[in-house]
Write an enzyme that holds these catalytic residues in place. Sequence first.
Site, PDB file in Angstrom:
ATOM      1  N   HIS A 299      -1.438   0.267   3.993  1.00  0.00           N
ATOM      2  CA  HIS A 299      -1.009   0.657   2.652  1.00  0.00           C
ATOM      3  C   HIS A 299      -1.292  -0.430   1.621  1.00  0.00           C
ATOM      4  O   HIS A 299      -0.672  -0.468   0.562  1.00  0.00           O
ATOM      5  CB  HIS A 299       0.479   1.048   2.667  1.00  0.00           C
ATOM      6  CG  HIS A 299       0.756   2.293   3.474  1.00  0.00           C
ATOM      7  ND1 HIS A 299       1.992   2.657   3.909  1.00  0.00           N
ATOM      8  CD2 HIS A 299      -0.096   3.262   3.926  1.00  0.00           C
ATOM      9  CE1 HIS A 299       1.926   3.798   4.594  1.00  0.00           C
ATOM     10  NE2 HIS A 299       0.664   4.171   4.628  1.00  0.00           N
TER      11      HIS A 299
ATOM     12  N   CYS B  63     -16.251  -7.178 -15.187  1.00  0.00           N
ATOM     13  CA  CYS B  63     -16.504  -6.043 -16.081  1.00  0.00           C
ATOM     14  C   CYS B  63     -15.482  -5.901 -17.204  1.00  0.00           C
ATOM     15  O   CYS B  63     -15.634  -5.040 -18.074  1.00  0.00           O
ATOM     16  CB  CYS B  63     -16.570  -4.741 -15.286  1.00  0.00           C
ATOM     17  SG  CYS B  63     -14.953  -4.084 -14.820  1.00  0.00           S
TER      18      CYS B  63
ATOM     19  N   TYR C 190       5.102  -4.827  -9.832  1.00  0.00           N
ATOM     20  CA  TYR C 190       4.488  -5.391  -8.630  1.00  0.00           C
ATOM     21  C   TYR C 190       4.483  -6.918  -8.646  1.00  0.00           C
ATOM     22  O   TYR C 190       4.571  -7.548  -7.596  1.00  0.00           O
ATOM     23  CB  TYR C 190       3.075  -4.827  -8.421  1.00  0.00           C
ATOM     24  CG  TYR C 190       3.117  -3.437  -7.830  1.00  0.00           C
ATOM     25  CD1 TYR C 190       3.339  -3.263  -6.466  1.00  0.00           C
ATOM     26  CD2 TYR C 190       2.995  -2.311  -8.620  1.00  0.00           C
ATOM     27  CE1 TYR C 190       3.416  -2.002  -5.910  1.00  0.00           C
ATOM     28  CE2 TYR C 190       3.071  -1.040  -8.072  1.00  0.00           C
ATOM     29  CZ  TYR C 190       3.278  -0.888  -6.720  1.00  0.00           C
ATOM     30  OH  TYR C 190       3.378   0.355  -6.163  1.00  0.00           O
TER      31      TYR C 190
ATOM     32  N   SER D 134       9.423   4.943  10.067  1.00  0.00           N
ATOM     33  CA  SER D 134      10.088   6.233  10.130  1.00  0.00           C
ATOM     34  C   SER D 134       9.239   7.280  10.844  1.00  0.00           C
ATOM     35  O   SER D 134       9.756   8.281  11.322  1.00  0.00           O
ATOM     36  CB  SER D 134      10.389   6.723   8.721  1.00  0.00           C
ATOM     37  OG  SER D 134       9.181   6.874   7.994  1.00  0.00           O
TER      38      SER D 134
ATOM     39  N   ASN E 129       3.283  -2.381   5.819  1.00  0.00           N
ATOM     40  CA  ASN E 129       3.984  -3.184   4.812  1.00  0.00           C
ATOM     41  C   ASN E 129       3.001  -3.872   3.877  1.00  0.00           C
ATOM     42  O   ASN E 129       1.920  -4.291   4.292  1.00  0.00           O
ATOM     43  CB  ASN E 129       4.865  -4.227   5.494  1.00  0.00           C
ATOM     44  CG  ASN E 129       5.946  -3.584   6.344  1.00  0.00           C
ATOM     45  OD1 ASN E 129       6.307  -2.429   6.096  1.00  0.00           O
ATOM     46  ND2 ASN E 129       6.443  -4.299   7.326  1.00  0.00           N
TER      47      ASN E 129
ATOM     48  N   ASP F  60       3.857  -6.640   2.289  1.00  0.00           N
ATOM     49  CA  ASP F  60       4.200  -8.069   2.230  1.00  0.00           C
ATOM     50  C   ASP F  60       3.270  -8.858   3.153  1.00  0.00           C
ATOM     51  O   ASP F  60       2.393  -8.286   3.810  1.00  0.00           O
ATOM     52  CB  ASP F  60       5.685  -8.286   2.578  1.00  0.00           C
ATOM     53  CG  ASP F  60       6.026  -7.872   4.019  1.00  0.00           C
ATOM     54  OD1 ASP F  60       5.351  -8.354   4.955  1.00  0.00           O
ATOM     55  OD2 ASP F  60       6.971  -7.065   4.195  1.00  0.00           O
TER      56      ASP F  60
ATOM     57  N   CYS G  88      -9.942  -5.123  -9.382  1.00  0.00           N
ATOM     58  CA  CYS G  88     -10.262  -4.452 -10.639  1.00  0.00           C
ATOM     59  C   CYS G  88     -10.074  -2.937 -10.489  1.00  0.00           C
ATOM     60  O   CYS G  88     -10.517  -2.349  -9.501  1.00  0.00           O
ATOM     61  CB  CYS G  88     -11.697  -4.775 -11.038  1.00  0.00           C
ATOM     62  SG  CYS G  88     -12.203  -3.911 -12.542  1.00  0.00           S
TER      63      CYS G  88
ATOM     64  N   CYS H 198     -14.121  -1.594 -11.270  1.00  0.00           N
ATOM     65  CA  CYS H 198     -15.254  -1.875 -10.378  1.00  0.00           C
ATOM     66  C   CYS H 198     -14.821  -2.328  -8.982  1.00  0.00           C
ATOM     67  O   CYS H 198     -15.659  -2.482  -8.095  1.00  0.00           O
ATOM     68  CB  CYS H 198     -16.196  -2.905 -11.006  1.00  0.00           C
ATOM     69  SG  CYS H 198     -15.561  -4.596 -11.004  1.00  0.00           S
TER      70      CYS H 198
ATOM     71  N   CYS I 226     -10.643  -8.155 -15.406  1.00  0.00           N
ATOM     72  CA  CYS I 226     -11.681  -8.462 -14.419  1.00  0.00           C
ATOM     73  C   CYS I 226     -12.719  -9.391 -15.039  1.00  0.00           C
ATOM     74  O   CYS I 226     -13.192  -9.154 -16.142  1.00  0.00           O
ATOM     75  CB  CYS I 226     -12.330  -7.154 -13.980  1.00  0.00           C
ATOM     76  SG  CYS I 226     -13.764  -7.348 -12.909  1.00  0.00           S
TER      77      CYS I 226
HETATM   78 ZN   LIG Z   1     -14.285  -4.998 -12.804  1.00  0.00          ZN
END
Ligand SMILES: [Zn+2]
Length: 269
Positions: free
Chosen positions: A132, A176, A81, A215, A115, A117, A140, A143, A173
């Site tokens: 999406h 936490c 990603y 689609s 998308n 982006d 995180c 949490c 994070c």
């Molecule tokens: Zn966290």
Amino acid sequence: MTDGETPRPDIPDAVVDLIRGADWITVFSGAGMSAESGIATFRDAQAGGRSQAALWDRFDPAELATPEAWDRDPALVWGWYRWRAGHVRTAQPNAGHHALADLGANRTVMVVTQNVDDLHERAGSDVISHLHGSLFAPRCSVCGTPYEGVDALPDDRPRDDSTFDPRVPPPTCRRCGGSVRPGVVWFGEALPESDWQRADQAFRASEAIIVVGTSGIVYPAAALPERAVRAGIPVIEFNPAPSALSEVATHSLRLSAAQGLPALLRALD
Ligand SMILES: [Zn+2]
């Protein structure tokens, strides 16, 4: 677009009249919206061909975009990603993104996108819903706290297979100590509730819907334009290929985003 050899597509008068008469329009965009910006559609993501893209070929995107993949190998998923986010950063909004931003100059245009982006935003549109999720909203995994300040993007220089390490350990994070995950919706996950509510309200409030490059087979998102048609709201589709929506849309135009949307803007003048 240069004039001359490039034919200018015609937009039917009925479509021009519908858009001209609508003060509230919802735009519903999918992968085809960004294709002309060089952002691969999900199915094409393996096509690759430039620098690291080729090295990601050996991974199946469908197996990187799941909660199971994250549980198995978070650094591999985070690395993928981060690479995709870097790829988007080097891409530019296309003529279709700009035309939609211009369409919003004298009417309300609400963009609901599937998308991940940020090309609509960079063109100047108001995006009310990323159904999406987004490559640029990590949070995180424990949490849910949004994570600010994603570090420098991964190095995208060409290199050979032997030195390419796709794994990037996710940051932790600050609240936490849990692992930070991509802010996208994976296969098998529910859509973000607030984005769904905003999309639903926008569709219900609109006088016309413009569907671009989707689609129409990914549910529940695909239900939004279908329900609008049933409610009597005109739905205009721009898609170079017939889609599952083409049969039900009020008007279905065989035009891409970068061809069709600027043509619509010219026709409105
Ligand atoms: Zn966290």
